[in-house]
Design an enzyme around this catalytic site. Structure first.
Site, mmCIF file in Angstrom:
data_model
loop_
_atom_site.group_PDB
_atom_site.id
_atom_site.type_symbol
_atom_site.label_atom_id
_atom_site.label_comp_id
_atom_site.label_asym_id
_atom_site.label_seq_id
_atom_site.Cartn_x
_atom_site.Cartn_y
_atom_site.Cartn_z
ATOM 1 N N GLU A 188 42.977 38.632 2.309
ATOM 2 C CA GLU A 188 42.245 37.803 1.700
ATOM 3 C C GLU A 188 43.274 36.513 1.366
ATOM 4 O O GLU A 188 42.637 35.312 1.722
ATOM 5 C CB GLU A 188 41.501 38.054 0.331
ATOM 6 C CG GLU A 188 40.500 38.896 0.601
ATOM 7 C CD GLU A 188 40.587 40.417 0.642
ATOM 8 O OE1 GLU A 188 41.731 40.809 0.749
ATOM 9 O OE2 GLU A 188 39.589 41.054 0.420
ATOM 10 N N GLU A 247 37.945 47.600 0.897
ATOM 11 C CA GLU A 247 37.466 47.805 -0.772
ATOM 12 C C GLU A 247 36.389 48.865 -0.507
ATOM 13 O O GLU A 247 36.227 49.559 -1.649
ATOM 14 C CB GLU A 247 37.270 46.375 -1.047
ATOM 15 C CG GLU A 247 38.171 45.473 -1.411
ATOM 16 C CD GLU A 247 37.702 44.136 -1.773
ATOM 17 O OE1 GLU A 247 36.974 43.423 -1.138
ATOM 18 O OE2 GLU A 247 38.090 43.641 -2.926
#
Ligand code: CO8
Length: 259
Positions: A133, A113
């Site tokens: 995740e 990210e």
């Protein structure tokens, strides 16, 4: 201000935001998030920083948020923290200057990210990117569900987000997740060289271009074109425009040095 794990190193007009927490694969703990936000603010404010490289060193970019730290957090802990957590990566995305991520090794979860928050991504041939995740039973929280589909399209993004699978440099290049793949030893130098192009480039024009592209991606075409018209008129009030056009008329194209 503490800066144990993230520092801004400035040379020749380029600021490097350097993550340096090697024992934990540059895992982005709360302290790292806060230091990252501070480094981004410093890079934004300093006039001697005209472009930025984000780099985690030769071994790893960042293996994501600090899972050990996160594992102790409750729902309300995260409610209290999530704005600052996402804000650290948003602060990098909002640096109003060209930003390149130089990715050696793993860029996973929050690390991926962070790379997505840059304007372009250069990857080492040993780079591995991904949003794992889901394998921890959580979602991305620092832009992965938003910036990734905007960059590579919703289907490819959902494949990566649903499976959590790792993507090597060649596939990352093929799907547009990174823009250039180079030998691992060269990735930082290549990123620095790209950023150095902007050390004497027109800062206000660059700022306006970045803002117009980024805001334009969030709105319909008519609104985007309206934002562009405002930016275009606005740069006519800047010294950049005077310097650039005078230099063109006197010396020909591409010779202007902007203060
Ligand atoms: N958090 C904490 N510690 C980590 C992390 C991490 N994300 N990644 C690695 N480490 C630690 C390991 O625990 C280990 O520590 P120790 O030596 O004390 O046991 C050390 O770093 C070295 O790691 P490994 O021994 O596992 O090294 P390998 O080379 O075998 O594996 C991997 C490297 C593949 C990177 C592996 O460590 C891994 O899978 N790490 C976790 C990756 C992951 O799941 N990342 C996503 C985390 S969730 C997330 O990022 C949510 C985003 C939210 C927003 C973030 C805002 C900034």
């Amino acid at each position: 201000m503490t800066s144990e794990f993230v520092r801004l190193e400035v040379a020749d007009g380029v600021g490097t935001i350097r993550l340096d927490r090697p024992k934990a694969m540059n895992a982005i703990s709360i302290q790292v998030q806060d230091e990252l936000r501070d480094a981004a603010a410093e890079a934004t404010e300093r006039a001697d920083v005209r472009a930025v490289v984000v780099w985690g060193g030769e071994r790893v970019f960042a293996a994501g948020n600090d899972v050990k730290e996160m594992s102790t957090m409750s729902y309300t802990d995260m409610v209290d923290r999530v704005d600052a957590l996402q804000g650290a990566v948003n602060a990098v995305a909002r640096i109003p200057k060209p930003v390149v991520a130089a990715v050696n090794g793993y860029a996973l979860g929050g690390g991926c990210e962070l790379a997505l928050a840059a304007d372009v991504r250069f990857a080492a041939d040993n780079a591995v990117l991904g949003q794992p995740e889901v394998l921890l039973g959580i979602t991305p929280g620092a832009g992965g569900t938003q910036r990734l589909p905007r960059l590579i399209g919703p289907s490819k993004a959902k494949d990566l987000l649903f499976t959590g699978r790792f993507v090597k440099a060649d596939e990352a290049l093929a799907i547009g997740l990174v823009d250039r793949v180079v030998p691992a030893a060269d990735v930082y130098a290549e990123a620095l060289a790209w950023a150095a192009k902007f050390a004497t480039a027109a800062p206000y024009a660059l700022r306006a271009i970045k803002e117009t592209v980024d805001r334009g991606l969030e709105v319909d075409l008519e609104t985007g074109l309206s934002i562009e018209r405002q930016a275009f008129s606005g740069v006519f009030a800047t010294e950049d425009r005077t310097t650039g056009m005078e230099s063109f008329i006197e010396n020909g194209p591409g010779k202007a040095i902007f203060g």
